[in-house]
Design an enzyme around this catalytic site. Structure first.
Site, PDB file in Angstrom:
ATOM      1  CG  HIS A 105      -1.964  -1.132   1.094  1.00  0.00           C
ATOM      2  ND1 HIS A 105      -2.715  -1.422   2.052  1.00  0.00           N
ATOM      3  CD2 HIS A 105      -2.382  -1.998  -0.009  1.00  0.00           C
ATOM      4  CE1 HIS A 105      -3.330  -2.648   1.812  1.00  0.00           C
ATOM      5  NE2 HIS A 105      -3.289  -2.915   0.434  1.00  0.00           N
ATOM      6  CB  THR A 180      -3.514  -7.885   8.382  1.00  0.00           C
ATOM      7  OG1 THR A 180      -4.720  -7.542   7.476  1.00  0.00           O
ATOM      8  CG2 THR A 180      -3.365  -9.253   8.254  1.00  0.00           C
TER       9      THR A 180
HETATM   10  N1  APR Z   1      -0.789  -7.415  17.813  1.00  0.00           N
HETATM   11  C1  APR Z   1      -1.280  -8.264  16.876  1.00  0.00           C
HETATM   12  N2  APR Z   1      -2.489  -7.905  16.412  1.00  0.00           N
HETATM   13  C2  APR Z   1      -2.953  -6.842  16.624  1.00  0.00           C
HETATM   14  C3  APR Z   1      -2.660  -5.961  17.839  1.00  0.00           C
HETATM   15  C4  APR Z   1      -1.264  -6.096  18.612  1.00  0.00           C
HETATM   16  N3  APR Z   1      -0.838  -5.875  19.510  1.00  0.00           N
HETATM   17  N4  APR Z   1      -3.273  -5.191  17.888  1.00  0.00           N
HETATM   18  C5  APR Z   1      -4.502  -5.108  17.211  1.00  0.00           C
HETATM   19  N5  APR Z   1      -4.026  -6.211  16.281  1.00  0.00           N
HETATM   20  C6  APR Z   1      -4.835  -6.774  15.018  1.00  0.00           C
HETATM   21  C7  APR Z   1      -6.520  -6.557  15.190  1.00  0.00           C
HETATM   22  O1  APR Z   1      -7.134  -7.460  16.064  1.00  0.00           O
HETATM   23  C8  APR Z   1      -6.701  -6.626  13.654  1.00  0.00           C
HETATM   24  O2  APR Z   1      -7.225  -7.774  13.525  1.00  0.00           O
HETATM   25  O3  APR Z   1      -4.467  -6.054  13.859  1.00  0.00           O
HETATM   26  C9  APR Z   1      -5.539  -5.980  13.104  1.00  0.00           C
HETATM   27  C10 APR Z   1      -5.560  -4.698  12.429  1.00  0.00           C
HETATM   28  O4  APR Z   1      -6.540  -4.316  11.712  1.00  0.00           O
HETATM   29  P1  APR Z   1      -6.876  -3.209  10.704  1.00  0.00           P
HETATM   30  O5  APR Z   1      -6.631  -2.010  11.685  1.00  0.00           O
HETATM   31  O6  APR Z   1      -7.944  -3.316   9.955  1.00  0.00           O
HETATM   32  O7  APR Z   1      -5.452  -2.917   9.915  1.00  0.00           O
HETATM   33  P2  APR Z   1      -5.086  -3.627   8.689  1.00  0.00           P
HETATM   34  O8  APR Z   1      -5.606  -4.766   8.596  1.00  0.00           O
HETATM   35  O9  APR Z   1      -3.610  -3.528   8.396  1.00  0.00           O
HETATM   36  O10 APR Z   1      -5.744  -2.932   7.461  1.00  0.00           O
HETATM   37  C11 APR Z   1      -5.336  -3.087   6.029  1.00  0.00           C
HETATM   38  O11 APR Z   1      -6.626  -1.134   5.474  1.00  0.00           O
HETATM   39  O12 APR Z   1      -7.146   1.273   5.588  1.00  0.00           O
HETATM   40  C12 APR Z   1      -6.443   0.195   4.845  1.00  0.00           C
HETATM   41  O13 APR Z   1      -4.531   0.681   3.671  1.00  0.00           O
HETATM   42  C13 APR Z   1      -4.848   0.473   4.914  1.00  0.00           C
HETATM   43  O14 APR Z   1      -3.129  -1.211   4.988  1.00  0.00           O
HETATM   44  C14 APR Z   1      -4.410  -0.758   5.699  1.00  0.00           C
HETATM   45  C15 APR Z   1      -5.401  -1.899   5.384  1.00  0.00           C
END
Ligand code: APR
Length: 234
Positions: A105, A180
């Site tokens: 991204h 994620t």
């Molecule tokens: N350790 C591991 N996982 C964690 C922690 C932690 N300390 N805290 C939160 N999480 C997990 C959450 O449970 C969730 O499953 O990390 C994940 C975060 O999810 P999102 O906030 O949706 O982030 P992400 O999956 O990276 O988003 C993907 O969406 O908006 C777009 O481009 C943006 O790259 C991003 C994409």
């Protein structure tokens, strides 16, 4: 020949460094509308707002450090060929020592002329400039006279590096997913390209349900989950 590990990371791997996630309670998308600050339309409508949002992301990056999870992922390179394929736009994997990081991204510390919009030249590194943690404003122009824009894949734009990422996952002996929510495609579908015999591990404290019996869920935060994962490799 070293075995290959493909490590698919999201915002959760950087949470313990103090960077917010997107969709957890209080996450970035609770406070900002991604369609305003991180989409192609948002850029067309109000580029100044988008520049300010990524200036803020860059400023935050100046203050945070990689955490133990980033470091343990980098340390895997001692015994494995490691391909980190991240949805994150932070530079914490690189700062922890990972040497092969694919940013699906884009990267918050980088900008490019706004008229490099197609798959080929939009992500061809020759146009990309690393501004570190400095702010970029309206009026900051590239040598070709175009306004600098964040080197980020906005919502509504193609993901030029997805083909490369699929190849890396399909070549892996082990697939590891860290932090994620697997809600944003095509990144979220990458793990499905794992070879049938490749084990898939998922590190996340939440109840992430994956309809794939191969997935072994390590229900923990990234730093603890990575310690457990490394222990399993021994
Ligand atoms: N350790 C591991 N996982 C964690 C922690 C932690 N300390 N805290 C939160 N999480 C997990 C959450 O449970 C969730 O499953 O990390 C994940 C975060 O999810 P999102 O906030 O949706 O982030 P992400 O999956 O990276 O988003 C993907 O969406 O908006 C777009 O481009 C943006 O790259 C991003 C994409």
């Amino acid at each position: 020949m070293k075995k290959r590990i493909a490590v698919l990371t999201g915002a959760g791997v950087s949470a313990e460094s103090g960077l917010g996630t997107y969709r957890d309670n209080g996450g970035l998308w609770d406070n900002y509308d991604p369609m305003v600050v991180a989409s192609a339309e948002g850029w067309a409508r109000n580029p100044g707002l988008v520049l300010d949002f990524y200036n803020m992301q860059r400023e935050k990056l100046r203050e945070v450090q990689p955490n133990e999870a980033h470091r343990l992922i980098a340390a895997l390179e001692k015994d494995y060929t490691v391909d980190v394929i991240t949805q994150n736009v932070d530079n914490l994997h690189e700062r922890a020592g990972s040497t092969h990081v694919v940013h699906l991204h884009g990267e918050a510390t980088k900008v490019r002329p706004e008229n490099t919009c197609n798959d080929y030249d939009g992500f061809s590194e020759k146009y990309v400039v690393d501004v570190g943690y400095d702010a970029v404003r309206l009026g900051d122009k590239a040598p070709n006279g175009a306004q600098y824009r964040p080197h980020i894949v906005f919502f509504g734009e193609a993901v030029p590096k997805i083909e490369r990422a699929v190849e890396l996952v399909a070549a892996a002996d082990i697939v590891l997913i860290v932090g994620t929510s697997l809600q944003v495609y095509p990144a979220a579908g990458l793990y499905r390209y794992a070879r049938p015999e490749a084990p898939i591990y998922l590190i996340d404290p939440a109840d992430v349900t994956l309809c794939d019996s191969r997935v072994h869920h390590i229900k923990a935060v990234a730093t603890k989950g990575m310690q457990e994962f490394v222990g399993m490799l021994k």
